[in-house]
Design a protein around this motif. Structure first.
Motif, PDB file in Angstrom:
ATOM      1  N   LEU A 152      24.914 -16.278  49.079  1.00 23.93           N
ATOM      2  CA  LEU A 152      23.907 -16.726  50.039  1.00 23.93           C
ATOM      3  C   LEU A 152      23.146 -15.549  50.640  1.00 23.93           C
ATOM      4  O   LEU A 152      21.939 -15.632  50.887  1.00 23.93           O
ATOM      5  CB  LEU A 152      24.564 -17.543  51.144  1.00 23.93           C
ATOM      6  N   SER A 153      23.843 -14.454  50.854  1.00 18.60           N
ATOM      7  CA  SER A 153      23.180 -13.260  51.362  1.00 18.60           C
ATOM      8  C   SER A 153      22.125 -12.768  50.372  1.00 18.60           C
ATOM      9  O   SER A 153      21.007 -12.408  50.767  1.00 18.60           O
ATOM     10  CB  SER A 153      24.215 -12.167  51.622  1.00 18.60           C
ATOM     11  N   ALA A 154      22.466 -12.767  49.104  1.00 20.62           N
ATOM     12  CA  ALA A 154      21.502 -12.347  48.075  1.00 20.62           C
ATOM     13  C   ALA A 154      20.331 -13.319  47.992  1.00 20.62           C
ATOM     14  O   ALA A 154      19.165 -12.905  47.845  1.00 20.62           O
ATOM     15  CB  ALA A 154      22.207 -12.246  46.724  1.00 20.62           C
ATOM     16  N   LEU A 155      20.591 -14.604  48.105  1.00 24.33           N
ATOM     17  CA  LEU A 155      19.530 -15.615  48.044  1.00 24.33           C
ATOM     18  C   LEU A 155      18.574 -15.496  49.216  1.00 24.33           C
ATOM     19  O   LEU A 155      17.375 -15.774  49.081  1.00 24.33           O
ATOM     20  CB  LEU A 155      20.148 -17.018  48.015  1.00 24.33           C
ATOM     21  N   SER A 156      19.085 -15.092  50.372  1.00 24.36           N
ATOM     22  CA  SER A 156      18.224 -14.943  51.540  1.00 24.36           C
ATOM     23  C   SER A 156      17.232 -13.799  51.364  1.00 24.36           C
ATOM     24  O   SER A 156      16.171 -13.782  51.990  1.00 24.36           O
ATOM     25  CB  SER A 156      19.061 -14.718  52.793  1.00 24.36           C
ATOM     26  N   LYS A 157      17.559 -12.852  50.505  1.00 26.51           N
ATOM     27  CA  LYS A 157      16.682 -11.707  50.251  1.00 26.51           C
ATOM     28  C   LYS A 157      15.783 -11.931  49.048  1.00 26.51           C
ATOM     29  O   LYS A 157      14.673 -11.397  48.974  1.00 26.51           O
ATOM     30  CB  LYS A 157      17.533 -10.447  50.031  1.00 26.51           C
ATOM     31  N   ASP A 158      16.264 -12.692  48.069  1.00 25.59           N
ATOM     32  CA  ASP A 158      15.511 -12.929  46.828  1.00 25.59           C
ATOM     33  C   ASP A 158      15.904 -14.297  46.297  1.00 25.59           C
ATOM     34  O   ASP A 158      16.920 -14.447  45.629  1.00 25.59           O
ATOM     35  CB  ASP A 158      15.834 -11.833  45.805  1.00 25.59           C
ATOM     36  N   ASN A 159      15.103 -15.304  46.617  1.00 21.67           N
ATOM     37  CA  ASN A 159      15.445 -16.684  46.295  1.00 21.67           C
ATOM     38  C   ASN A 159      15.600 -16.921  44.801  1.00 21.67           C
ATOM     39  O   ASN A 159      16.355 -17.794  44.377  1.00 21.67           O
ATOM     40  CB  ASN A 159      14.384 -17.628  46.862  1.00 21.67           C
TER      41      ASN A 159
END
Length: 427
Positions: free
Chosen positions: A106-113
């Motif tokens: 989720l942390s990665a998705l918040s930066k690069d969907n």
């Protein structure tokens, strides 16, 4: 908003976790890593190494119950294949690491969907999709994110890289296959190579083989066989297939094949990996992630093969009494004779398939696989003994009276004291 639902899940286990954290932290530090070399049989030594390796991997978590950024899924997969078939929320000390895997993603998705960065777009997301399957989560609806759609887009967005790295390409196809996603033929064409040539040797051939084997498209049987033959011919005089990492992937491929007669091909390699863990005393995390599934005689294709709990806690309803039935598995038509009986827990109204699922979740000496058909669940294997349609084999089910059942396992409702035999039979 992305973290709201996840935070709620973590709070649910926080009370239990608070009580066990200090005790488990002390237990983590005190876990002995027994040498397994003095065990009398290979089987005992192998099981000992799996147990110690799992303990070593759990010890490597930090105070946040994490193995580090972008490593969570591979650690969860290793634990799943080596020991923990189902991650139950009642085991908070373990389940909190599943939540850490989710937070990592989720942390990665918040930066690069789209997760198209070099760190995620070249195969890393595939591990997380497999991690979702290993922990009974739906990758198509991961906190409102469709990870399958993102993973499929990587085949296009990272095509220039994947075309030159069939290891990563095959890993993505395995993840899509295990998620039940149809694989286009142009993707299967893309991982095909000139027979006998693999840029990354055994490592690449192993992933290519498992991708083809998972998809099961007969059109690519020659490419599948070529990859598998390359692996077998790459075996060194000392019984290994290269270093520990290459040997681990080769052993995974051998067990993924389901060919029990080839198990001896992997024995020396497994012994080599056990020795590597013992020699290092405190093995690197990367070594444990690679060798644990292979030492446990599992492969990426085994991810998600065990049935997920039917309730949130994975437990039965207390108000409904549980009784036991007998389950016998018998095989005298393949190279190794086999007969073993278990007592399977069951509730009134549950089917014979439910009994197999319950036994699968409570007894580590038992495993089975099935597939869904128009007529219900069709049993395909027990404890890695797979019925071969090419050899006209199937698992015949007999009841207490010794006669074959009139209905399949999905339509059979056992009673207290019933006994069922699953016999590998030729039609």
């Amino acid at each position: 908003m992305l973290f709201t639902k996840l935070l709620g899940s973590i709070i649910l286990v926080a009370g239990v976790l608070g009580e066990v954290h200090s005790a488990f932290r002390d237990r983590r530090q005190a876990i002995p890593v027994d040498g397994c070399s003095e065990r009398t049989t290979f089987g005992e030594r192998r099981r000992c190494a799996v147990k110690d390796g799992v303990n070593q991997l759990l010890k490597k978590r930090d105070e946040d119950w994490s193995w580090g950024e972008r490593v969570q899924a591979e650690a969860i997969i290793a634990l799943h294949l080596a020991k923990y078939r189902v991650f139950k929320k009642t085991k908070a000390f373990l389940y909190i690491s599943v939540k850490q895997m989710n937070i990592d993603l989720l942390s990665a998705l918040s930066k690069d969907n789209s997760l198209t960065s070099m760190e995620w777009g070249r195969g890393k997301l595939a591990y997380y999709v497999l991690g979702m399957k290993a922990t009974c989560q739906e990758p198509r609806d991961f906190y409102d994110h469709d990870l399958i759609d993102k993973l499929k887009s990587h085949l296009t967005d990272s095509s220039s890289y994947l075309d030159s790295n069939k290891f990563a390409y095959s890993l993505i196809l395995i993840a899509l296959c295990k998620a039940g996603e149809p694989i286009d033929t142009h993707n299967l064409d893309a991982i095909s190579t000139t027979p006998g040539y693999y840029t990354f040797g055994v490592d690449e051939a192993s992933l290519v083989y498992m991708a083809y084997h998972c998809v099961g498209n007969s059109t690519y049987k020659n490419a599948e066989d070529a990859a598998f033959n390359f692996i077998l011919h790459a075996k060194n005089e000392n019984g290994t297939f290269g270093n520990e990492y290459s040997t681990a992937l080769a052993v995974q491929a051998i067990f993924a094949s389901g060919n029990r007669t080839l198990r001896r091909q992997a024995k020396t390699g497994i012994d080599y990996m056990i020795n590597s863990i013992e020699r290092s005393k405190v093995p690197f995390t990367s070594l444990l992630l690679s060798v644990l599934p292979a030492i446990a005689r599992k492969s990426l294709l085994d991810i998600g093969s065990w049935h997920c709990p039917t309730t949130e806690q994975g437990t039965t309803t207390p108000s409904t009494p549980t009784f036991l039935i007998g389950i016998t598995v018998f095989n005298n038509i393949t190279a190794i004779d086999y007969e073993h009986t278990w007592s399977a827990p069951l509730q009134q109204g549950q089917t014979l398939v439910d009994a197999l699922v319950n036994l699968n979740n409570t007894d580590q000496t038992f495993s089975f696989k099935s597939k869904t058909t128009t007529w219900g669940q069709y049993i395909t294997s027990f404890n890695l003994m797979t019925a071969s349609t090419d050899n006209r084999q199937y698992w015949q089910i007999s009841g207490t009276d010794g006669n074959p059942l009139q209905y399949g396992a999905s339509q059979t409702f056992p009673s207290q004291g019933d006994r069922y035999t699953f016999k590998l039979t030729i039609w």
